[in-house]
Scaffold this motif. Sequence first.
Motif, PDB file in Angstrom:
ATOM      1  N   THR A 219      91.547  47.373  11.624  1.00  0.00           N
ATOM      2  CA  THR A 219      91.972  47.244  13.022  1.00  0.00           C
ATOM      3  C   THR A 219      93.307  46.505  13.127  1.00  0.00           C
ATOM      4  O   THR A 219      94.186  46.923  13.889  1.00  0.00           O
ATOM      5  CB  THR A 219      90.887  46.509  13.841  1.00  0.00           C
ATOM      6  N   LEU A 220      93.464  45.422  12.380  1.00  0.00           N
ATOM      7  CA  LEU A 220      94.739  44.700  12.375  1.00  0.00           C
ATOM      8  C   LEU A 220      95.881  45.599  11.928  1.00  0.00           C
ATOM      9  O   LEU A 220      96.963  45.604  12.542  1.00  0.00           O
ATOM     10  CB  LEU A 220      94.668  43.486  11.445  1.00  0.00           C
TER      11      LEU A 220
ATOM     12  N   SER B 138      96.493  38.636   7.163  1.00  0.00           N
ATOM     13  CA  SER B 138      97.306  38.570   8.379  1.00  0.00           C
ATOM     14  C   SER B 138      98.718  38.072   8.072  1.00  0.00           C
ATOM     15  O   SER B 138      99.694  38.588   8.619  1.00  0.00           O
ATOM     16  CB  SER B 138      96.651  37.651   9.414  1.00  0.00           C
TER      17      SER B 138
ATOM     18  N   VAL C 208      96.091  48.911  12.020  1.00  0.00           N
ATOM     19  CA  VAL C 208      96.357  49.940  13.038  1.00  0.00           C
ATOM     20  C   VAL C 208      97.093  49.327  14.220  1.00  0.00           C
ATOM     21  O   VAL C 208      98.075  49.895  14.713  1.00  0.00           O
ATOM     22  CB  VAL C 208      95.049  50.626  13.483  1.00  0.00           C
ATOM     23  N   PHE C 209      96.656  48.161  14.681  1.00  0.00           N
ATOM     24  CA  PHE C 209      97.299  47.507  15.820  1.00  0.00           C
ATOM     25  C   PHE C 209      98.767  47.185  15.526  1.00  0.00           C
ATOM     26  O   PHE C 209      99.654  47.510  16.311  1.00  0.00           O
ATOM     27  CB  PHE C 209      96.540  46.234  16.193  1.00  0.00           C
ATOM     28  N   VAL C 210      99.026  46.574  14.388  1.00  0.00           N
ATOM     29  CA  VAL C 210     100.399  46.202  14.026  1.00  0.00           C
ATOM     30  C   VAL C 210     101.243  47.454  13.847  1.00  0.00           C
ATOM     31  O   VAL C 210     102.392  47.517  14.307  1.00  0.00           O
ATOM     32  CB  VAL C 210     100.428  45.320  12.758  1.00  0.00           C
ATOM     33  N   SER C 211     100.689  48.468  13.215  1.00  0.00           N
ATOM     34  CA  SER C 211     101.420  49.711  13.000  1.00  0.00           C
ATOM     35  C   SER C 211     101.777  50.380  14.324  1.00  0.00           C
ATOM     36  O   SER C 211     102.921  50.813  14.520  1.00  0.00           O
ATOM     37  CB  SER C 211     100.586  50.662  12.145  1.00  0.00           C
ATOM     38  N   GLN C 212     100.818  50.483  15.220  1.00  0.00           N
ATOM     39  CA  GLN C 212     101.088  51.100  16.528  1.00  0.00           C
ATOM     40  C   GLN C 212     102.190  50.343  17.268  1.00  0.00           C
ATOM     41  O   GLN C 212     103.095  50.950  17.829  1.00  0.00           O
ATOM     42  CB  GLN C 212      99.809  51.128  17.385  1.00  0.00           C
ATOM     43  N   PHE C 213     102.104  49.032  17.271  1.00  0.00           N
ATOM     44  CA  PHE C 213     103.095  48.202  17.955  1.00  0.00           C
ATOM     45  C   PHE C 213     104.477  48.360  17.323  1.00  0.00           C
ATOM     46  O   PHE C 213     105.471  48.581  18.007  1.00  0.00           O
ATOM     47  CB  PHE C 213     102.661  46.736  17.917  1.00  0.00           C
TER      48      PHE C 213
END
Length: 135
Positions: free
Chosen positions: A26-27, A100, A29-34
């Motif tokens: 999840t981390l 992280s 995917v979130f960082v990649s999307q952003f």
Amino acid sequence: MTATILTTATTYNFQAYMIYLPIVITLTVFVSQFLFKNSKTFMIDIFHQKEDIAMATNSLFKIGFYLLNIGFALCIIEFFQIQTLERLVVELSRKVGGFSIYLGVMMLLNLLLFLKGRKHAMNKEKQIQHENTDI
């Protein structure tokens, strides 16, 4: 007939894996999307307003980001004989915290690459404009 009694110490290793994996994925995917949602502007500048090439390259960078970071998360997944819930929390904190930090460094490196690429593209564009005015 002899019965064999297997004694196994209860560990929380499996639970650690089942908690760790969704968190790091999840981390990532979130960082990649952003990162890649906001890098479109840089890519368009780098590729001199050729949006199709910029978006295709951005997608390739995104896939590479996923592969690199999820691969690293899987490489560091090993937990050793977690016997108590307290150790479970400590080990998960250590693993997720370390991942992280790594993910933040990777994001900053990508941002630096985008900035460097944009600067290079702008300098090249200025050079071409300068050559055209000399003619």
